[in-house]
Structures are given as C-alpha cells and as structure tokens.
Design a protein around this motif. Sequence first.
Motif, PDB file in Angstrom:
ATOM      1  N   UNK A   1      -0.289  -0.504  -3.595  1.00 57.50           N
ATOM      2  CA  UNK A   1       0.467  -1.030  -2.455  1.00 57.50           C
ATOM      3  C   UNK A   1       1.908  -1.343  -2.872  1.00 57.50           C
ATOM      4  N   UNK A   2       2.079  -1.970  -4.026  1.00 62.61           N
ATOM      5  CA  UNK A   2       3.410  -2.324  -4.500  1.00 62.61           C
ATOM      6  C   UNK A   2       4.321  -1.132  -4.687  1.00 62.61           C
ATOM      7  N   UNK A   3       3.749   0.017  -5.041  1.00 66.13           N
ATOM      8  CA  UNK A   3       4.557   1.207  -5.261  1.00 66.13           C
ATOM      9  C   UNK A   3       5.379   1.610  -4.054  1.00 66.13           C
ATOM     10  N   UNK A   4       4.884   1.327  -2.850  1.00 63.79           N
ATOM     11  CA  UNK A   4       5.604   1.707  -1.634  1.00 63.79           C
ATOM     12  C   UNK A   4       6.894   0.918  -1.482  1.00 63.79           C
ATOM     13  N   UNK A   5       6.919  -0.329  -1.935  1.00 64.06           N
ATOM     14  CA  UNK A   5       8.151  -1.116  -1.896  1.00 64.06           C
ATOM     15  C   UNK A   5       9.111  -0.664  -2.994  1.00 64.06           C
ATOM     16  N   UNK A   6       8.590  -0.489  -4.208  1.00 70.07           N
ATOM     17  CA  UNK A   6       9.462  -0.124  -5.335  1.00 70.07           C
ATOM     18  C   UNK A   6      10.051   1.270  -5.190  1.00 70.07           C
TER      19      UNK A   6
END
Length: 295
Positions: free
Chosen positions: A54-59
Amino acid sequence: MPVRKAAHAGSWYTDSGPNLSRQLDFWLNQADLIHGPARAIIAPHAGYQYCGACGGHAYRQISPVVVRRIFILGPSHHVRLSGCALSSAQKYETPLYDLTVDRQVNADLEMTGQFEWMDMDTDENEHSIEMHLPYIAKVMEDYKSQFTILPILIGSLSPDKEACYGRILSTYLADPQNLFIISSDFCHWGHRFRYTYYDRSFGNIHQSIEGLDRMGMDIIENLNPTEFTNYLKKYGNTICGRHPIGVLLQAVQEILRNDQTQNASFKFLKYAQSSQCRNMNDSSVSYASGALVFE
C-alpha cells in the motif's frame, strides 16, 4: 555522533539490505505515477507484510530529483506529548544506508519555542517514523548524499495546536524542494483496540470500516481541517496519525491563504485492510496512501 538504530529491522521488516531493496522495488513498480510530483504524502507505518504494498503507491508519486529535505511527521504511540518533539540523533540507520538529520532546520524549529526534544530511547521505541525510512532511502538512493531528513514526533494536539504547528511548517511545505511524509494508519477496529463501530447499512463489518475510513479520506481530499476534526469527534475513528494529518491540513490552508495563486490537490491512491472483519471478535487495521500536489 548520535545514531538512531534501525530498531525494528529484522522484525517489522527485513534487516537484509539486498532483500529489502528488491522488496521495495517490487512494490514501487506495482504502482503508477498518477498524482505527482508530490509535495506531501500520507502512507502507513505497520509491518511491511501488512502495508508495504500500500505504501508503494504514495512513494511512487515522489520526484527524487527535486527533493532535498524530507520532513517525517509521525504520531507518538508510547510517550504522551502535548506538543511536537525533534530528533536528537544526527543519523538514522536503515539496512540500505544511513540518513542524515538536518541539524540547521532542527535548530531553526527549536528557536520557535514550540518544540521539545525526544531522547534516543523514545525515538527507537517508536515505529511511526522508522517504518518510512527504508522507503525514503530506496526512493532517494540516486541522490543519497544530496538530501537530509527532519523526523518530528507529533503528540496529542488540540485543533489550536495543530493550527500553530501548521503555520510554522507551512513555510517549509511551500518550498518545492521539501517533501512532507505523514505517517498514519487508518481505522484500528476490534475489541483489542476498544473500537467496534459498526454501521450495518454498509453490509459486513469490513465494509462498514471501509465506509467510515473513506468518509475521512474524502474530507482529507477536501483539505478541510475543521471538517476533519468534526468527523473525528463524531465517529471517534482510530486514525493514529490524525494529528500529523491535522497539521498537514492546517499547513496547506496557511499556504492557500497567503498565496491566492496556489492550487492544492490531495488524492488517495490505495486503500487496504490487514484482514476483513466479519464478526465482532475479529480485528483489523486499515491503510491508505495518498499524495498532495501544488499546481
């Protein structure tokens, strides 16, 4: 030189640099650049097995070529703070490489009289900032000697305090070379979290949780700090990074008040839950990733 150890490496995420690098690459490659270059992101801070993807989409929304200073605003889980605390470390370890703290900006923020210092034990016990450091190291690896970090631990702030810190930090948010990372998970649901709100009109419990989270996410996308505060008061949603989010919303509003030519847009890009709750004995934590751009 005080160095903050990667205290959660080997448990919350792998302590193998090569394995971690491959894992982060995979998650970043699964995401698309659709709302960038980000001036700020909201991303989760649980164990990577739960929220790393999930975090990858922000980064993915970050443009490392322009970023030279990264502010990380994380909620305090273990120590009660009525304000915000700066890091006393000069470097932060990650399994990839060490990150350097911006001591000049730390000193400038201390001069406002609004910040205290967190000791090393408090820093190393807290996970909300650390869980973002490997992602930062990965995204910035081609510029590893050209940026600094500003870890800030956020306490239980009143709306007035959120506005105060928002005003102070708005100067930095307004600079395109600065990136803000807001560390937050969303709804913590279940008896172990002492939160079991359930609106049966949504269907299953996990659908009710998502509906509640998305209500808050819509308010964040509208960049309305007062509405967000009212939402939290009404529903009590256990968003652990609610105060860092509040500070960000206040900072955005301060920028928009001072510069009528600016236009800000926040967009959530991914939502996930650690598990799908179907009965009252289940539990879950929700995760959401989003990005703020100025146009």
